[in-house]
Design a protein around this motif. Structure first.
Motif, PDB file in Angstrom:
ATOM      1  N   HIS A 259       0.832  -1.216   0.000  1.00  7.36           N
ATOM      2  CA  HIS A 259       0.000   0.000   0.000  1.00  7.36           C
ATOM      3  C   HIS A 259       0.863   1.262   0.000  1.00  7.36           C
ATOM      4  O   HIS A 259       1.537   1.554   0.985  1.00  7.36           O
ATOM      5  CB  HIS A 259      -0.904  -0.010   1.239  1.00  7.36           C
TER       6      HIS A 259
ATOM      7  N   HIS B 290       1.224   5.454  -2.230  1.00  9.39           N
ATOM      8  CA  HIS B 290       0.660   6.413  -3.181  1.00  9.39           C
ATOM      9  C   HIS B 290       1.788   7.065  -3.969  1.00  9.39           C
ATOM     10  O   HIS B 290       2.572   7.823  -3.403  1.00  9.39           O
ATOM     11  CB  HIS B 290      -0.100   7.501  -2.424  1.00  9.39           C
TER      12      HIS B 290
ATOM     13  N   HIS C  66      -8.937   2.154   1.614  1.00 15.95           N
ATOM     14  CA  HIS C  66      -8.529   2.413   3.000  1.00 15.95           C
ATOM     15  C   HIS C  66      -9.677   2.050   3.941  1.00 15.95           C
ATOM     16  O   HIS C  66     -10.845   2.246   3.598  1.00 15.95           O
ATOM     17  CB  HIS C  66      -8.220   3.902   3.197  1.00 15.95           C
TER      18      HIS C  66
ATOM     19  N   HIS D 206      -4.446   0.060   6.512  1.00  9.74           N
ATOM     20  CA  HIS D 206      -4.587   0.544   7.893  1.00  9.74           C
ATOM     21  C   HIS D 206      -5.374  -0.387   8.820  1.00  9.74           C
ATOM     22  O   HIS D 206      -4.786  -0.986   9.700  1.00  9.74           O
ATOM     23  CB  HIS D 206      -5.118   1.982   7.916  1.00  9.74           C
TER      24      HIS D 206
ATOM     25  N   ASP E 177       2.742   3.080   2.850  1.00  3.17           N
ATOM     26  CA  ASP E 177       1.789   4.188   2.756  1.00  3.17           C
ATOM     27  C   ASP E 177       2.473   5.531   2.514  1.00  3.17           C
ATOM     28  O   ASP E 177       1.984   6.574   2.975  1.00  3.17           O
ATOM     29  CB  ASP E 177       0.877   4.264   3.987  1.00  3.17           C
TER      30      ASP E 177
HETATM   31 ZN    ZN Z   1      -2.924   5.162   1.825  1.00  5.05          ZN
END
Ligand code: ZN
Ligand code: GUN
Length: 432
Positions: free
Chosen positions: A73, A75, A228, A267, A320
């Motif tokens: 995970h 971005h 998420h 998460h 993340d």
């Molecule tokens: Zn994220």
């Protein structure tokens, strides 16, 4: 025929050290030989001169060769605002993230960032990642083009977002579906690329968009879904307001049909037993993102609750970035260990390295291809230098067992420990 070989200590998992004795599920060959052919692993075994004949293996003494790390995970557009000061999730999104992501309307900017991002992953030993692009289809195009050129096995998708974000970052249920479908049909299984339908999270998608996302995912068996879940208390309250008919956050995703194998949720902090049971039953995966959870003050992921033996949930590690503060899975393991300690648990080194490799692959339904050093697997692997820094070199003089050495790596290791990264048999990063 393209054959090559590596010589050095080799580490890989054959089972799950959360439930098995490491001696039964971890293979360590002190002086090993790994032969690669046409992008795949041909053989792994003890070094023998005869087997290596004619191959001139790259020799890595004082190092551990292991599968490339898997980041479940992160971005890619957030590479330009990693380490943004002072806010928790919702304010952080509005103040920093949604501002940065608007730059990705520009394909040139997206291409530049994708190149830096992928190079950073490889420098840190990560060979597979599940990646969020922005709402702009061109951001996903740029990412897949760059990944395709490197031949990395990546999962990615255009973010779906049709409300509660700046106008410039919104699609619609209809356009988001169409754009995603086009990207999926172009890129999913194009070489090593895989597509993930990517509704950002419940607050930024209308019910219509969540329904359309589920339809697209269902219509393309083998594709992924990522989102998420339950990261921040303020987010939970907001979801409760937006979806009052669902008592639990996870019920929102469940009701729209967004839970199942090949779905991965980042998460997963504020959960109840029913949530863990639903994950287990559906085959969905949780992604543990400790550097982000600490940086944004989100909370502590209950790793050992998730991995409870009577109903183990699949778990991958995630950086993340840019909520997370490092591309390094080693640094992520360090924070995962501390997070477990805060909850009174202990993440041992075998469990840590398993999560970073085979466990991540299992969570992403890719264990037959990546995450292990075994014949037939794709030759994505890394060389971890046990003498990467003066501190590591000195400290490891006092580490006697493999468990100790690996634990030191996951505690004080970072990108400097990654001496080389191989993707599909080809060296794509060399530290020195
Ligand atoms: Zn994220
Ligand atoms: N929730 C929705 N979007 C995001 C994001 O970009 N980062 C994190 N950490 N959480 C999110």
């Amino acid at each position: 025929m393209n054959r090559s070989a590596l010589r050095g200590s080799i580490l890989t998992f054959t089972g799950d050290p959360f439930f098995e004795d490491p001696r039964d599920c971890c293979t360590f060959i002190e002086d090993g030989l790994l032969i690669m052919k046409d992008g795949l692993i041909e053989s792994v075994g003890p070094y023998e001169e005869r087997a290596a004949e004619g191959l001139d293996p790259a020799y890595y003494p004082q190092a551990i060769i292991c599968p490339g790390f898997i980041d479940g995970h992160l971005h890619f557009p957030q590479i330009q605002m990693i380490g943004a000061y002072g806010e928790q999730l919702i304010e952080w999104l509005n103040t920093y993230t949604f501002v940065a992501e608007q730059d990705y309307a520009d394909p040139g900017h997206a291409r530049r960032a994708a190149g830096v991002f992928l190079a950073e992953l490889l420098r840190n030993g990560t060979t597979t990642a599940a990646v969020y692009c922005t709402v702009h289809p061109q951001s996903a195009e740029a990412f897949f083009e760059a990944s395709s050129a490197l031949n990395t096995r990546m999962i990615a998708g255009k973010v779906l977002m049709d409300r509660n974000a700046p106008e410039a970052l919104l699609d619609t249920a209809e356009s988001g579906y169409e754009d995603s479908r086009r990207l999926l049909e172009k890129w999913h299984r194009h070489g090593r690329q895989l597509y993930a339908v990517t509704p950002r999270f419940a607050p930024t998608s209308s019910p219509e968009q969540l329904r359309a996302a589920a339809r697209l995912w269902r219509e393309h068996p083998g594709s992924y879904l990522q989102s998420h879940l339950s990261e921040n208390r303020g987010e939970l309250a907001w979801v409760q307001e937006l979806f009052p008919e669902s008592r639990r956050y996870l019920e929102v995703y469940e009701k729209f049909g967004l839970l199942g194998p090949r779905s991965a949720y980042g998460h997963c902090i504020h959960l109840e037993e029913e949530d863990f049971a639903d994950f287990r039953q559906s085959g969905a995966a949780m992604v543990h993102c400790p550097t982000s959870n600490l940086f944004l003050g989100s909370g502590f992921f209950k790793l050992f609750e998730a991995r409870r033996q009577d109903r183990p949930v699949k778990v991958a590690l995630g950086t993340d970035v840019g909520g997370g503060t490092s591309f390094s899975i080693l640094r992520t393991l360090n924070e995962a260990y501390k997070t477990a300690r805060m909850l009174g648990a202990r993440l041992n080194a075998f469990q840590g390295f398993y999560l970073a490799t085979r466990g991540g692959a299992e969570a992403l339904d890719l264990a037959d291809r990546i995450g292990s050093l075994a014949p037939g697997c794709e030759a994505d692997l890394i060389v971890l230098d046990l003498k990467a820094t003066p501190l590591m070199e000195f400290r490891l003089d006092f580490a006697k067992t493999l468990a100790e050495k690996l634990f030191v790596l996951m505690t004080i290791g970072d990108d400097r420990a990654v001496k080389a990264t191989y993707v599909a048999g080809k060296k794509v990063h060399s530290r020195d």
